[in-house]
Design an enzyme around this catalytic site. Sequence first.
Site, PDB file in Angstrom:
ATOM      1  N   LYS A   1      -5.630  -9.419  -5.918  1.00  0.00           N
ATOM      2  CA  LYS A   1      -6.834 -10.008  -5.046  1.00  0.00           C
ATOM      3  C   LYS A   1      -8.007  -8.936  -5.286  1.00  0.00           C
ATOM      4  O   LYS A   1      -7.750  -7.767  -5.653  1.00  0.00           O
ATOM      5  CB  LYS A   1      -6.232 -10.100  -3.600  1.00  0.00           C
ATOM      6  CG  LYS A   1      -6.706  -8.804  -2.789  1.00  0.00           C
ATOM      7  CD  LYS A   1      -6.068  -9.136  -1.342  1.00  0.00           C
ATOM      8  CE  LYS A   1      -6.530  -7.994  -0.326  1.00  0.00           C
ATOM      9  NZ  LYS A   1      -7.898  -7.709  -0.001  1.00  0.00           N
TER      10      LYS A   1
ATOM     11  N   LYS B   1     -11.996  -4.369  -1.279  1.00  0.00           N
ATOM     12  CA  LYS B   1     -13.148  -3.151  -1.587  1.00  0.00           C
ATOM     13  C   LYS B   1     -12.860  -1.855  -1.757  1.00  0.00           C
ATOM     14  O   LYS B   1     -13.432  -1.066  -2.237  1.00  0.00           O
ATOM     15  CB  LYS B   1     -14.035  -3.190  -0.262  1.00  0.00           C
ATOM     16  CG  LYS B   1     -13.071  -2.946   1.093  1.00  0.00           C
ATOM     17  CD  LYS B   1     -14.149  -2.973   2.464  1.00  0.00           C
ATOM     18  CE  LYS B   1     -14.021  -3.898   3.208  1.00  0.00           C
ATOM     19  NZ  LYS B   1     -12.320  -3.242   3.881  1.00  0.00           N
TER      20      LYS B   1
ATOM     21  N   LYS C   1       0.794  -1.215   0.089  1.00  0.00           N
ATOM     22  CA  LYS C   1       0.044   0.036  -0.009  1.00  0.00           C
ATOM     23  C   LYS C   1       0.874   1.482  -0.024  1.00  0.00           C
ATOM     24  O   LYS C   1       0.612   2.289  -0.646  1.00  0.00           O
ATOM     25  CB  LYS C   1      -0.847   0.161   1.139  1.00  0.00           C
ATOM     26  CG  LYS C   1      -2.137  -1.106   1.015  1.00  0.00           C
ATOM     27  CD  LYS C   1      -3.212  -0.811   1.863  1.00  0.00           C
ATOM     28  CE  LYS C   1      -4.447  -1.726   1.740  1.00  0.00           C
ATOM     29  NZ  LYS C   1      -5.606  -1.997   2.413  1.00  0.00           N
TER      30      LYS C   1
HETATM   31  P1  ATP Z   1      -9.277  -2.912   1.533  1.00  0.00           P
HETATM   32  O1  ATP Z   1      -9.049  -2.867   0.166  1.00  0.00           O
HETATM   33  O2  ATP Z   1      -9.824  -1.748   2.354  1.00  0.00           O
HETATM   34  O3  ATP Z   1      -7.892  -3.529   2.258  1.00  0.00           O
HETATM   35  P2  ATP Z   1     -10.205  -5.636   1.833  1.00  0.00           P
HETATM   36  O4  ATP Z   1     -11.330  -5.995   0.711  1.00  0.00           O
HETATM   37  O5  ATP Z   1      -8.980  -5.946   1.705  1.00  0.00           O
HETATM   38  O6  ATP Z   1     -10.469  -4.174   1.940  1.00  0.00           O
HETATM   39  P3  ATP Z   1     -10.093  -5.776   4.716  1.00  0.00           P
HETATM   40  O7  ATP Z   1     -11.466  -5.101   5.547  1.00  0.00           O
HETATM   41  O8  ATP Z   1      -9.030  -5.663   4.423  1.00  0.00           O
HETATM   42  O9  ATP Z   1     -10.935  -5.902   3.273  1.00  0.00           O
HETATM   43  O10 ATP Z   1     -10.265  -7.386   4.955  1.00  0.00           O
HETATM   44  C1  ATP Z   1     -11.771  -7.839   5.644  1.00  0.00           C
HETATM   45  C2  ATP Z   1     -11.481  -9.358   5.576  1.00  0.00           C
HETATM   46  O11 ATP Z   1     -11.739  -9.808   4.193  1.00  0.00           O
HETATM   47  C3  ATP Z   1     -10.292  -9.753   6.095  1.00  0.00           C
HETATM   48  O12 ATP Z   1     -10.374 -11.047   6.847  1.00  0.00           O
HETATM   49  C4  ATP Z   1      -9.389 -10.428   4.775  1.00  0.00           C
HETATM   50  O13 ATP Z   1      -8.460 -11.397   4.845  1.00  0.00           O
HETATM   51  C5  ATP Z   1     -10.684 -10.700   3.963  1.00  0.00           C
HETATM   52  N1  ATP Z   1     -10.398 -10.739   2.411  1.00  0.00           N
HETATM   53  C6  ATP Z   1     -10.165  -9.343   1.871  1.00  0.00           C
HETATM   54  N2  ATP Z   1      -9.791  -9.491   0.692  1.00  0.00           N
HETATM   55  C7  ATP Z   1     -10.030 -10.913   0.396  1.00  0.00           C
HETATM   56  C8  ATP Z   1      -9.896 -11.706  -0.739  1.00  0.00           C
HETATM   57  N3  ATP Z   1      -9.512 -11.093  -1.768  1.00  0.00           N
HETATM   58  N4  ATP Z   1     -10.223 -13.036  -0.584  1.00  0.00           N
HETATM   59  C9  ATP Z   1     -10.515 -13.519   0.474  1.00  0.00           C
HETATM   60  N5  ATP Z   1     -10.553 -12.864   1.642  1.00  0.00           N
HETATM   61  C10 ATP Z   1     -10.431 -11.405   1.680  1.00  0.00           C
HETATM   62 MG    MG Z   2      -7.385  -5.422   3.020  1.00  0.00          MG
END
Ligand code: ATP
Ligand code: MG
Length: 332
Positions: free
Chosen positions: A202, A205, A115
């Site tokens: 990956k 969000k 990041k």
């Molecule tokens: P950001 O981009 O803001 O980091 P994010 O989608 O990575 O958002 P997080 O809030 O960081 O979401 O993570 C929330 C949960 O979702 C964590 O347990 C993380 O491991 C899981 N997670 C995030 N992305 C994935 C993915 N691509 N596949 C499976 N699990 C995921």
């Molecule tokens: Mg994340």
Amino acid sequence: MLNRKKVLLSGITATGKLTIANYIGAIKNMVNLQEKYNSYIFIADLHALTLPIEPEQLNKNKNDLFALYLACGINPDKSTLFFQSDVLEHGMMEWLITVNTTIGELSRMTQFKDKSTKIKSPNGMDTIPTGLLMYPTLMVGDILLYDADLIPVGIDQKQHVELTRNIVQRLNNKYKTSFNEPNAYIPNVGAKIMSLVEPTKKMSKSDKNDKASIYLLDDPEVAYKKIMKAVTDSENKIYISNEKPGILNLLTIYSALNDLTLEESENKFKNKNYGELKISVAESVKSLLINIQSKYKNMLLRINELSKIGAEKATKIAKENLEKLMKGMGLK
Ligand code: ATP
Ligand code: MG
């Protein structure tokens, strides 16, 4: 001594709209495990401040997240569901962890490296928010406040849970505390759901491209179309291979949503074409979204009442664990 019921802790940052990856990687497992574990599930609104975010946006995200947890099946009678910022002990605990870490170990975290590289300017570090480096200390603190045993997360968070284990050992040695060394609970299928437009990356969000992710609040028809347009390859043969990340991702989503192993899905689709696979995945996704969205609006009405109850229960335990560390460190 009575056996203590094992504690589960998990949080999701309120950085944007929840995706199907958050559901498959984390929420689905929290729902399945909430019977067996004493579960603390929170909306990580403090973590959401790591990168700049508009106040109105953060407020909307955190409320949506609370309601979506409920709509996905988190049962407030079984799990303690709360907003992180309602439990002030998180901030205090973070400091006690911060003074027990080094800049070296925090800057080696891959999430920080990924990041921060994206936002680094020619002026170097001046554009990198301190919070990005400190994110894991807040997370370690979250885990210690509930003395958790199990952390259901996607694979991207595994390194942070490993850091937590190291820090727990460090604290227990140094201050004679007895915090648990937590384990990550990573699903067999769906630990890393990939972007629909760039399947080597990956799904996240915070991805700026709306077409890369299925959001839990997407119009189900729009979600259906996103799957139909997902990037694959030109071979038109369905089998499990790391060389075929788009197909592997679709098979993974299908397997996770239908409680199948990857091999079972591979078998089911081995004589089918990509169009047929996509229709099956799109239908599974659509019915998940319809189901979640049918409950979501009513859940928004319950936030005030339930978040108070959750915060009270969480604060009680958080205070106890914070006191243990404060005592150990000589503050009490
Ligand atoms: P950001 O981009 O803001 O980091 P994010 O989608 O990575 O958002 P997080 O809030 O960081 O979401 O993570 C929330 C949960 O979702 C964590 O347990 C993380 O491991 C899981 N997670 C995030 N992305 C994935 C993915 N691509 N596949 C499976 N699990 C995921
Ligand atoms: Mg994340």
